[in-house]
Structures are given as structure tokens and as C-alpha cells.
Design a protein around this motif. Structure first.
Motif, PDB file in Angstrom:
ATOM      1  N   LEU A  15       0.965  -1.075   0.435  1.00  0.00           N
ATOM      2  CA  LEU A  15      -0.388  -0.100   0.261  1.00  0.00           C
ATOM      3  C   LEU A  15       0.548   1.597   0.149  1.00  0.00           C
ATOM      4  O   LEU A  15       1.506   1.276   1.234  1.00  0.00           O
ATOM      5  CB  LEU A  15      -0.774  -0.485   1.232  1.00  0.00           C
ATOM      6  CG  LEU A  15      -1.790  -0.493   1.316  1.00  0.00           C
ATOM      7  CD1 LEU A  15      -3.010  -0.742   2.201  1.00  0.00           C
ATOM      8  CD2 LEU A  15      -3.364  -0.808   0.223  1.00  0.00           C
ATOM      9  N   VAL A  16       0.578   1.972  -0.573  1.00  0.00           N
ATOM     10  CA  VAL A  16       1.219   3.545  -1.269  1.00  0.00           C
ATOM     11  C   VAL A  16       0.512   4.144  -0.954  1.00  0.00           C
ATOM     12  O   VAL A  16      -0.124   4.614  -1.846  1.00  0.00           O
ATOM     13  CB  VAL A  16       2.296   3.217  -2.848  1.00  0.00           C
ATOM     14  CG1 VAL A  16       2.964   4.915  -2.303  1.00  0.00           C
ATOM     15  CG2 VAL A  16       3.271   2.646  -2.673  1.00  0.00           C
ATOM     16  N   THR A  17       0.345   4.838   0.497  1.00  0.00           N
ATOM     17  CA  THR A  17      -0.841   5.441   1.088  1.00  0.00           C
ATOM     18  C   THR A  17      -0.963   7.176   0.111  1.00  0.00           C
ATOM     19  O   THR A  17      -2.112   8.104   0.204  1.00  0.00           O
ATOM     20  CB  THR A  17      -0.788   5.604   2.722  1.00  0.00           C
ATOM     21  OG1 THR A  17       0.483   6.548   2.332  1.00  0.00           O
ATOM     22  CG2 THR A  17      -0.875   4.232   3.100  1.00  0.00           C
ATOM     23  N   GLY A  18       0.248   7.825  -0.002  1.00  0.00           N
ATOM     24  CA  GLY A  18       0.285   8.475  -0.650  1.00  0.00           C
ATOM     25  C   GLY A  18       0.814   9.443   0.963  1.00  0.00           C
ATOM     26  O   GLY A  18       0.487   9.117   1.456  1.00  0.00           O
ATOM     27  N   PRO A  19       1.507  11.480   0.201  1.00  0.00           N
ATOM     28  CA  PRO A  19       1.349  11.558   1.324  1.00  0.00           C
ATOM     29  C   PRO A  19       0.874  12.387   2.042  1.00  0.00           C
ATOM     30  O   PRO A  19       0.987  13.082   3.205  1.00  0.00           O
ATOM     31  CB  PRO A  19       2.721  12.275   0.501  1.00  0.00           C
ATOM     32  CG  PRO A  19       2.763  13.055  -0.748  1.00  0.00           C
ATOM     33  CD  PRO A  19       2.793  11.159  -0.953  1.00  0.00           C
ATOM     34  N   PHE A  20      -0.659  13.071   0.896  1.00  0.00           N
ATOM     35  CA  PHE A  20      -1.703  13.869   1.962  1.00  0.00           C
ATOM     36  C   PHE A  20      -2.817  13.425   2.158  1.00  0.00           C
ATOM     37  O   PHE A  20      -3.498  13.592   3.016  1.00  0.00           O
ATOM     38  CB  PHE A  20      -1.982  14.531   0.376  1.00  0.00           C
ATOM     39  CG  PHE A  20      -1.014  15.611  -0.167  1.00  0.00           C
ATOM     40  CD1 PHE A  20       0.186  16.049   1.113  1.00  0.00           C
ATOM     41  CD2 PHE A  20      -0.366  15.234  -0.737  1.00  0.00           C
ATOM     42  CE1 PHE A  20       0.821  16.681   0.400  1.00  0.00           C
ATOM     43  CE2 PHE A  20       0.436  16.047  -1.997  1.00  0.00           C
ATOM     44  CZ  PHE A  20       1.252  16.286  -1.080  1.00  0.00           C
ATOM     45  N   ARG A  56      10.347   6.589  -4.405  1.00  0.00           N
ATOM     46  CA  ARG A  56      10.976   7.318  -4.516  1.00  0.00           C
ATOM     47  C   ARG A  56      10.560   7.076  -6.262  1.00  0.00           C
ATOM     48  O   ARG A  56      11.530   7.948  -7.057  1.00  0.00           O
ATOM     49  CB  ARG A  56      12.326   7.227  -4.206  1.00  0.00           C
ATOM     50  CG  ARG A  56      13.232   7.809  -2.608  1.00  0.00           C
ATOM     51  CD  ARG A  56      14.405   7.739  -2.465  1.00  0.00           C
ATOM     52  NE  ARG A  56      14.933   7.949  -1.088  1.00  0.00           N
ATOM     53  CZ  ARG A  56      15.779   7.651  -0.329  1.00  0.00           C
ATOM     54  NH1 ARG A  56      16.873   7.245  -1.555  1.00  0.00           N
ATOM     55  NH2 ARG A  56      16.121   8.429   0.498  1.00  0.00           N
ATOM     56  N   ASP A  57      10.715   5.921  -6.526  1.00  0.00           N
ATOM     57  CA  ASP A  57      10.226   5.653  -7.998  1.00  0.00           C
ATOM     58  C   ASP A  57       9.469   4.382  -8.553  1.00  0.00           C
ATOM     59  O   ASP A  57       8.917   3.172  -8.266  1.00  0.00           O
ATOM     60  CB  ASP A  57      11.848   4.329  -8.353  1.00  0.00           C
ATOM     61  CG  ASP A  57      11.846   4.133  -9.862  1.00  0.00           C
ATOM     62  OD1 ASP A  57      11.224   4.557 -10.469  1.00  0.00           O
ATOM     63  OD2 ASP A  57      12.666   3.068  -9.747  1.00  0.00           O
ATOM     64  N   PRO A  58       8.177   5.610  -8.366  1.00  0.00           N
ATOM     65  CA  PRO A  58       7.220   4.486  -8.466  1.00  0.00           C
ATOM     66  C   PRO A  58       6.892   4.352 -10.194  1.00  0.00           C
ATOM     67  O   PRO A  58       6.267   2.987 -10.190  1.00  0.00           O
ATOM     68  CB  PRO A  58       6.109   5.941  -8.337  1.00  0.00           C
ATOM     69  CG  PRO A  58       6.785   7.493  -8.676  1.00  0.00           C
ATOM     70  CD  PRO A  58       8.139   7.125  -8.388  1.00  0.00           C
ATOM     71  N   VAL A  59       7.912   4.326 -10.849  1.00  0.00           N
ATOM     72  CA  VAL A  59       7.572   3.699 -12.269  1.00  0.00           C
ATOM     73  C   VAL A  59       8.295   2.300 -12.110  1.00  0.00           C
ATOM     74  O   VAL A  59       7.839   1.419 -12.279  1.00  0.00           O
ATOM     75  CB  VAL A  59       8.639   4.532 -13.260  1.00  0.00           C
ATOM     76  CG1 VAL A  59       8.766   3.735 -14.400  1.00  0.00           C
ATOM     77  CG2 VAL A  59       8.005   5.629 -13.568  1.00  0.00           C
ATOM     78  N   GLY A  60       9.349   2.111 -11.389  1.00  0.00           N
ATOM     79  CA  GLY A  60       9.765   1.244 -10.284  1.00  0.00           C
ATOM     80  C   GLY A  60       8.726   0.510  -9.475  1.00  0.00           C
ATOM     81  O   GLY A  60       8.556  -1.305 -10.427  1.00  0.00           O
ATOM     82  N   ARG A  61       8.231   0.734  -8.968  1.00  0.00           N
ATOM     83  CA  ARG A  61       6.831   0.033  -8.332  1.00  0.00           C
ATOM     84  C   ARG A  61       5.872  -0.669  -9.138  1.00  0.00           C
ATOM     85  O   ARG A  61       5.717  -1.534  -8.988  1.00  0.00           O
ATOM     86  CB  ARG A  61       6.330   1.092  -7.147  1.00  0.00           C
ATOM     87  CG  ARG A  61       7.036   1.258  -6.216  1.00  0.00           C
ATOM     88  CD  ARG A  61       8.630   0.118  -6.099  1.00  0.00           C
ATOM     89  NE  ARG A  61       8.240  -0.984  -5.005  1.00  0.00           N
ATOM     90  CZ  ARG A  61       8.434  -2.202  -5.291  1.00  0.00           C
ATOM     91  NH1 ARG A  61       9.188  -2.293  -5.739  1.00  0.00           N
ATOM     92  NH2 ARG A  61       7.762  -3.769  -4.628  1.00  0.00           N
ATOM     93  N   VAL A  62       5.896   0.296 -10.317  1.00  0.00           N
ATOM     94  CA  VAL A  62       5.034  -0.030 -11.384  1.00  0.00           C
ATOM     95  C   VAL A  62       5.077  -1.178 -11.492  1.00  0.00           C
ATOM     96  O   VAL A  62       4.792  -2.579 -12.133  1.00  0.00           O
ATOM     97  CB  VAL A  62       4.174   0.928 -11.944  1.00  0.00           C
ATOM     98  CG1 VAL A  62       3.259   0.422 -13.250  1.00  0.00           C
ATOM     99  CG2 VAL A  62       3.802   1.784 -11.367  1.00  0.00           C
TER     100      VAL A  62
END
Length: 200
Positions: free
Chosen positions: A41-46, A71-77
Motif C-alpha cells: 500500500l502506497v498511501t500517498g503523503p497527503f 522514490r521510484d513509483p515507475v519502478g514499483r509499477v
């Protein structure tokens, strides 16, 4: 943490992501029962702290990793077997760029932008989508398992065209060159047409 299929859930800044991620946690036991997996789960900073704490508490007994951001959302995708996401522009472009199977659950409002994007992409078989008005643990679990089954995914009739940035740069460069060329011609005409007065 058990190993298995990696499902990554992303929702941009996360300010309105709690509903989707809460339903994901409720749906996860059904998914795990059918297919061993890990949910990131990448909740997002907000996302509000209270909501993030609620998710963290409920995730403790589940195969879940939680992060506020990466740091690397493309890498997680790229690393995921399935991305479950809202249908924001940046996230969907990252998904299409990587070609990772994705299930989009757009936000309800206030605009229709995300719903329209999810619907159009699903019609082209680039992603799967679940209407937010139909969001429930059972429906979400079923949609996730369908998205994880290659045989159930229809093949897209065409690949997404991701060359818009290149074309935009080329178009703007050509327009700027045309303006400069016209200005140079205008200055040359003005110089040639200007009368030369005696004594000056």
C-alpha cells in the motif's frame, strides 16, 4: 512476510485514497485464499495521519507492506504483478508505460475526469476498471483475481500511443522556428523599405 504475487496499490497524493485502500484490506483475505500474494500500500503523503494509522492497524495480521510514498513509483509499477490504483493522470501514464496489468478504481468526483479515463482505457483493453459506486470487498476481490489471471484478460486491439510528448516538443519547436523566421523576414523588409534621406 510471505512471498507471492506482488500487488501494488497507489493513489497519487492519497488525500482521498482511504476508501479504496480500506476496501483493499477487507478484500485481501479472499484474494490470498485463492492466490498467495503480498499487498504493498502506497498511501500517498497527503493521506491524513488518522486514516493511515487505521490502515496500519488493520494490516498488521495481513501480508501487507505500507509506505507513505516511494522514490521510484515507475519502478514499483514495473515490479508489480498487478497495480490497483485510482485513475489520476500520472499514475495511469506510468501504468501504460510499463504495461503492467492494472485495475483502476476512479474517484467518484467532483469531476468526471478519472471515470472517463478509466472507462476509455478499459474499453481499449489497456486496463481493467471497477466503478467506484460498485466498490465492495467482494467485487474488488473478484476484479483483482480476474486481473491476475492472464487468460481472463482480453487482448488490446491497439497499443496506447505514448508519443504525445515527443510530438508536442516537435510541434512547439517548429512553431517557434516559424515565428523567428517571420520576424527575420519582417525586419529585412522594413530595412529594405526604409528611405535613405540625404545627409543622414
Amino acid at each position: 512476510m510471505p512471498r507471492g504475487t506482488l500487488i501494488v496499490a497507489m493513489a497519487g497524493g492519497g488525500a482521498d485514497a482511504h476508501g479504496l485502500m480500506s476496501t483493499l484490506l477487507d478484500a485481501l483475505p479472499q484474494v490470498v485464499a485463492a492466490k498467495p500474494c503480498v499487498l504493498e500500500l502506497v498511501t500517498g503523503p497527503f493521506m491524513p495521519d488518522r486514516q493511515r494509522a487505521d490502515l496500519k492497524r488493520r494490516a498488521q495480521s495481513l501480508p501487507v507492506r505500507m509506505r507513505a510514498m516511494v522514490r521510484d513509483p515507475v519502478g514499483r509499477v514495473a515490479a508489480a504483478d498487478l497495480v490497483v490504483a485510482m485513475a489520476g493522470y500520472n499514475t495511469t501514464m506510468e501504468i501504460l508505460r510499463m504495461g503492467t496489468p492494472a485495475l483502476l478504481v476512479p474517484r467518484r468526483g467532483p469531476s468526471l475526469e478519472q471515470r472517463l479515463r478509466a472507462q476509455r482505457f478499459a474499453q481499449r483493453c489497456w486496463v481493467s476498471q471497477l466503478d467506484p459506486d460498485q466498490l465492495s470487498p467482494d467485487r474488488l476481490a473478484a476484479a483483482m483475481l480476474d486481473s491476475l489471471a492472464p487468460a481472463s484478460r482480453p487482448l488490446p486491439t491497439s497499443a496506447p500511443d505514448l508519443g504525445g510528448l515527443t510530438r508536442a516538443v516537435a510541434s512547439l519547436t517548429a512553431a517557434a522556428a516559424s515565428v523567428l523566421s517571420n520576424e527575420r523576414r519582417g525586419r529585412g523588409f522594413a530595412s529594405a523599405a526604409r528611405p535613405v534621406l540625404p545627409g543622414l
